[in-house]
Motif scaffolding. Structure first.
Motif, PDB file in Angstrom:
ATOM      1  N   VAL A 196       0.854  -1.187   0.000  1.00 59.71           N
ATOM      2  CA  VAL A 196       0.000   0.000   0.000  1.00 59.71           C
ATOM      3  C   VAL A 196       0.888   1.234   0.000  1.00 59.71           C
ATOM      4  O   VAL A 196       1.834   1.322   0.794  1.00 59.71           O
ATOM      5  N   LEU A 197       0.593   2.177  -0.872  1.00 57.37           N
ATOM      6  CA  LEU A 197       1.283   3.461  -0.896  1.00 57.37           C
ATOM      7  C   LEU A 197       0.354   4.507  -0.288  1.00 57.37           C
ATOM      8  O   LEU A 197      -0.769   4.698  -0.768  1.00 57.37           O
ATOM      9  N   VAL A 198       0.795   5.157   0.768  1.00 59.47           N
ATOM     10  CA  VAL A 198       0.016   6.194   1.436  1.00 59.47           C
ATOM     11  C   VAL A 198       0.646   7.539   1.095  1.00 59.47           C
ATOM     12  O   VAL A 198       1.824   7.768   1.374  1.00 59.47           O
ATOM     13  N   SER A 199      -0.115   8.422   0.484  1.00 59.88           N
ATOM     14  CA  SER A 199       0.419   9.725   0.099  1.00 59.88           C
ATOM     15  C   SER A 199      -0.337  10.824   0.831  1.00 59.88           C
ATOM     16  O   SER A 199      -1.489  10.665   1.228  1.00 59.88           O
ATOM     17  N   GLY A 200       0.332  11.931   1.003  1.00 63.08           N
ATOM     18  CA  GLY A 200      -0.283  13.066   1.681  1.00 63.08           C
ATOM     19  C   GLY A 200       0.785  14.027   2.146  1.00 63.08           C
ATOM     20  O   GLY A 200       1.963  13.693   2.240  1.00 63.08           O
ATOM     21  N   GLU A 201       0.370  15.254   2.447  1.00 58.33           N
ATOM     22  CA  GLU A 201       1.295  16.271   2.907  1.00 58.33           C
ATOM     23  C   GLU A 201       1.863  15.889   4.274  1.00 58.33           C
ATOM     24  O   GLU A 201       1.357  15.003   4.956  1.00 58.33           O
ATOM     25  N   GLY A 226       2.440  15.707   8.064  1.00 63.19           N
ATOM     26  CA  GLY A 226       1.557  15.894   9.207  1.00 63.19           C
ATOM     27  C   GLY A 226       0.131  15.467   9.022  1.00 63.19           C
ATOM     28  O   GLY A 226      -0.716  15.726   9.880  1.00 63.19           O
ATOM     29  N   THR A 227      -0.189  14.779   7.923  1.00 63.94           N
ATOM     30  CA  THR A 227      -1.579  14.366   7.705  1.00 63.94           C
ATOM     31  C   THR A 227      -1.914  13.026   8.360  1.00 63.94           C
ATOM     32  O   THR A 227      -3.088  12.657   8.421  1.00 63.94           O
ATOM     33  N   GLY A 228      -0.897  12.285   8.832  1.00 61.91           N
ATOM     34  CA  GLY A 228      -1.188  11.040   9.537  1.00 61.91           C
ATOM     35  C   GLY A 228      -0.904   9.784   8.747  1.00 61.91           C
ATOM     36  O   GLY A 228      -1.594   8.778   8.904  1.00 61.91           O
ATOM     37  N   LYS A 229       0.148   9.813   7.932  1.00 63.70           N
ATOM     38  CA  LYS A 229       0.444   8.651   7.090  1.00 63.70           C
ATOM     39  C   LYS A 229       0.835   7.435   7.921  1.00 63.70           C
ATOM     40  O   LYS A 229       0.452   6.311   7.609  1.00 63.70           O
ATOM     41  N   GLU A 230       1.607   7.657   8.997  1.00 65.78           N
ATOM     42  CA  GLU A 230       1.968   6.510   9.832  1.00 65.78           C
ATOM     43  C   GLU A 230       0.752   5.950  10.570  1.00 65.78           C
ATOM     44  O   GLU A 230       0.652   4.736  10.788  1.00 65.78           O
ATOM     45  N   LEU A 231      -0.178   6.810  10.945  1.00 69.45           N
ATOM     46  CA  LEU A 231      -1.405   6.316  11.585  1.00 69.45           C
ATOM     47  C   LEU A 231      -2.167   5.381  10.652  1.00 69.45           C
ATOM     48  O   LEU A 231      -2.701   4.358  11.081  1.00 69.45           O
ATOM     49  N   VAL A 232      -2.231   5.743   9.375  1.00 66.23           N
ATOM     50  CA  VAL A 232      -2.890   4.876   8.400  1.00 66.23           C
ATOM     51  C   VAL A 232      -2.171   3.529   8.319  1.00 66.23           C
ATOM     52  O   VAL A 232      -2.799   2.469   8.298  1.00 66.23           O
ATOM     53  N   ALA A 233      -0.833   3.566   8.276  1.00 64.94           N
ATOM     54  CA  ALA A 233      -0.071   2.323   8.214  1.00 64.94           C
ATOM     55  C   ALA A 233      -0.332   1.453   9.443  1.00 64.94           C
ATOM     56  O   ALA A 233      -0.480   0.230   9.339  1.00 64.94           O
ATOM     57  N   ARG A 234      -0.394   2.065  10.623  1.00 59.55           N
ATOM     58  CA  ARG A 234      -0.655   1.300  11.846  1.00 59.55           C
ATOM     59  C   ARG A 234      -2.067   0.718  11.835  1.00 59.55           C
ATOM     60  O   ARG A 234      -2.298  -0.393  12.312  1.00 59.55           O
ATOM     61  N   ALA A 263       0.463  -0.749  -5.665  1.00 59.74           N
ATOM     62  CA  ALA A 263      -0.585  -1.722  -5.990  1.00 59.74           C
ATOM     63  C   ALA A 263      -1.915  -1.255  -5.412  1.00 59.74           C
ATOM     64  O   ALA A 263      -2.971  -1.353  -6.049  1.00 59.74           O
ATOM     65  N   LEU A 264      -1.871  -0.740  -4.181  1.00 59.32           N
ATOM     66  CA  LEU A 264      -3.036  -0.114  -3.552  1.00 59.32           C
ATOM     67  C   LEU A 264      -2.598   1.270  -3.075  1.00 59.32           C
ATOM     68  O   LEU A 264      -1.465   1.454  -2.645  1.00 59.32           O
ATOM     69  N   HIS A 265      -3.506   2.238  -3.137  1.00 57.88           N
ATOM     70  CA  HIS A 265      -3.124   3.617  -2.852  1.00 57.88           C
ATOM     71  C   HIS A 265      -4.157   4.278  -1.952  1.00 57.88           C
ATOM     72  O   HIS A 265      -5.365   4.156  -2.195  1.00 57.88           O
ATOM     73  N   ILE A 266      -3.688   4.949  -0.908  1.00 60.48           N
ATOM     74  CA  ILE A 266      -4.551   5.743  -0.036  1.00 60.48           C
ATOM     75  C   ILE A 266      -4.008   7.159  -0.025  1.00 60.48           C
ATOM     76  O   ILE A 266      -2.835   7.382   0.291  1.00 60.48           O
TER      77      ILE A 266
END
Length: 528
Positions: A249-254, A256-264, A388-391
């Motif tokens: 999964v690729l998590v994109s965002g500016e 401070g938007t919480g990318k690690e929170l999404v990963a957790r 492969a998957l993107h958030i």
């Protein structure tokens, strides 16, 4: 030989020492008993003298009420346990010297030797046969039935002595053949060193033992994705949809938007029993990053520790590896990461044989990886594999209705009180641009809760601007956002450095960005 030890034979139960359980049957149990006293002061160690289904049942039962950092096992037992336990596993692996020593002992017993190992090849076998003129028949097994069949086949072919794992030796002696254990005390020592290094690596990466992680997830506040806006609803829907799958999964965002929170959240909902291991690819130099990520073997380079070191890829075996700022990963290491994703194996620095791994990779970026691909700074094939998957995470200014909820949450989390702001002050927060997004908002709340004391009037608009002048048109508002129009200009960065008197921590706090991001901006502008 030392007798098997009772559970936790230590009076002090020192919680600062890691807890290691060894799982073994037959001859390996005695060898472990010989080596364990050497590590008593560095870890709390217990021997579990079971194998396969019985070991899995006992360990899973005990993990409900007890804590274990790492399990050590050998051969087929290790392969069986690896995917069935909610705790990292370090295998006992025979090296070339072990093989040479075992074959020498076997040669003194009989001229024709059978070598029986679990799966995989023994890379040094051919050279040993050529160098010493030995007649060796090599067989590999996966299940207990396979091992028994291998021994029967070798016995029918006139083999008189078997070199192999503990299970192979048991079957050989049951069939009337003599056996020589493949493992040595040194290979057991290396397994303990790797297990201890694994606990240190996980501590450095900020990961927690599985038992503690589950408790945090159930509590729900530490790693929650807060917000009732439609944009956050879409993010949560994607997390629920993607979590059960193995795809990257690729998590994109500016920032401070919480990318690690999404990963957790992806990890917590995945059902994977291993650990969540995080690494910021932009925070470590290339030379150190390679060893940190992939580990290294004994003698890989000058100063390498004896026995080598496990990397974060292996530390995440059975769990999730989170690679933040993936766009900063150097090109040579991108090639190595692609191999991990494609082959599900990792090659340590200086090693000749890869180690199989079962992990899920979640990567995060605040840059446009497509642009880096076009500029030749990121491998196209790795980009497609990661995405492969993107958030995509929305910036805070795109979900202003969530700001009041976040402010209330942070005040309760940091101070245990309701937010002491009047309506106009809260409206000011809702109207701000928040270039540092949720991280910047939380840092501001931390500043406010320190200055406000119980019994004082609620923070009004004037006091808010006095405590946070950037909200009234200061330097931190209106700067170009990283990942959008670009970074702050050279002149803006110079002004910020001057206004903060080169206090880079304070400057990062005001901008709502991490110190790593600020360091990268300053370095690119020639101000680092």
């Amino acid at each position: 030989m030392h007798a098997p030890r009772p559970p936790f034979p230590f009076a002090d139960h020192d919680a600062s020492r890691p807890v290691i359980w060894t799982v073994s049957v037959s001859r390996l149990t005695g060898l472990l008993g010989d080596v364990i006293p050497e590590f008593d002061r560095r870890a709390r160690i217990e021997q579990i003298n079971l194998g396969f289904e019985e070991a899995v049942a006992l360990i899973n039962q005990r993990l409900r009420g007890e804590h274990c950092d790492v399990v050590i096992a050998g051969g087929s037992n290790a392969a069986w346990l690896r995917s069935r336990l909610d705790v990292p596993l370090v295998p006992i692996q025979a090296n070339g010297f072990d093989l040479m020593e075992a074959l020498a002992r076997a040669r003194r017993i009989a001229p024709r030797i059978g070598l029986v190992t679990h799966a995989g090849d023994v890379p040094t076998l051919a050279s040993f046969q050529d160098s010493f003129g030995l007649q060796i028949e090599h067989r590999r097994f996966v299940t207990r039935e396979d091992a028994r069949d291998c021994i029967a086949d070798l016995r029918a072919n006139g083999i008189e002595v078997i070199v192999g794992t503990g299970m192979a030796i048991d079957h050989a002696e049951a069939a009337g053949l003599q056996g020589v254990l493949l493992y040595s005390a040194d290979s057991v020592r290396q397994a303990f060193e790797h297990a201890l290094e694994l606990t240190h690596t996980l501590a450095r990466s900020g990961s927690r033992p599985a038992r503690t992680r589950r408790r945090d997830t159930q509590r729900g506040d530490g790693h929650a994705l807060l917000g009732n806006s439609p944009a956050m609803d879409v993010v949560r829907q994607h997390i629920a949809l993607y979590a059960p799958h193995e795809s990257t999964v690729l998590v994109s965002g500016e920032t401070g938007t919480g990318k690690e929170l999404v990963a957790r959240q992806l990890h917590a909902s995945s059902g994977r029993g291993g650990r969540f291991v995080a690494l910021n690819c932009g925070a470590i130099t290339e030379s150190l990053l390679e060893a940190e990520l992939f580990g290294y073997s004994d003698g890989a380079f000058t100063g390498a520790r004896r026995g080598g070191r496990i990397g974060l890829v292996e530390a995440a075996d059975g769990g999730t590896l989170f690679l933040d700022e993936i766009g900063e990963l150097p090109l040579p290491l991108q090639t190595r990461l692609l191999r991990v994703l494609e082959e599900r194996e990792v090659l340590r620095v200086g090693a000749t044989e890869p180690t199989p791994v079962d992990l899920r990779v979640v990567a995060a970026t605040l840059q446009s990886l497509q642009q880096r691909v076009q500029a030749g700074q990121f491998r196209r094939d790795l980009y497609y594999r990661l995405a492969a998957l993107h958030i995509s995470l929305p910036p805070l200014r795109a979900r202003r209705d969530d700001i009041a909820l976040l402010v209330q949450h942070f005040f309760r989390q940091l101070r245990g009180i309701d937010a002491p702001l009047d309506r106009r002050a809260l409206a000011t927060l809702e109207a701000a641009d928040w270039p540092g997004n949720v991280r910047e908002l939380r840092n501001l709340v931390d500043r406010l809760r320190i200055h406000w004391q119980p019994g004082e009037a609620p923070i009004d608009h004037a006091r808010l601007l006095a405590l946070a002048p950037e909200l009234g048109g200061g330097q931190s508002v209106g700067l170009p956002l990283e990942g959008e129009a670009g970074k702050p200009s050279h002149e803006q960065l110079q002004q910020l450095l001057a206004s903060h008197r080169n206090d880079r921590e304070g400057m990062a706090l005001a901008l709502g960005i991490s110190r790593t991001t600020l360091w990268r901006w300053l370095r690119a502008a020639g101000l680092g």
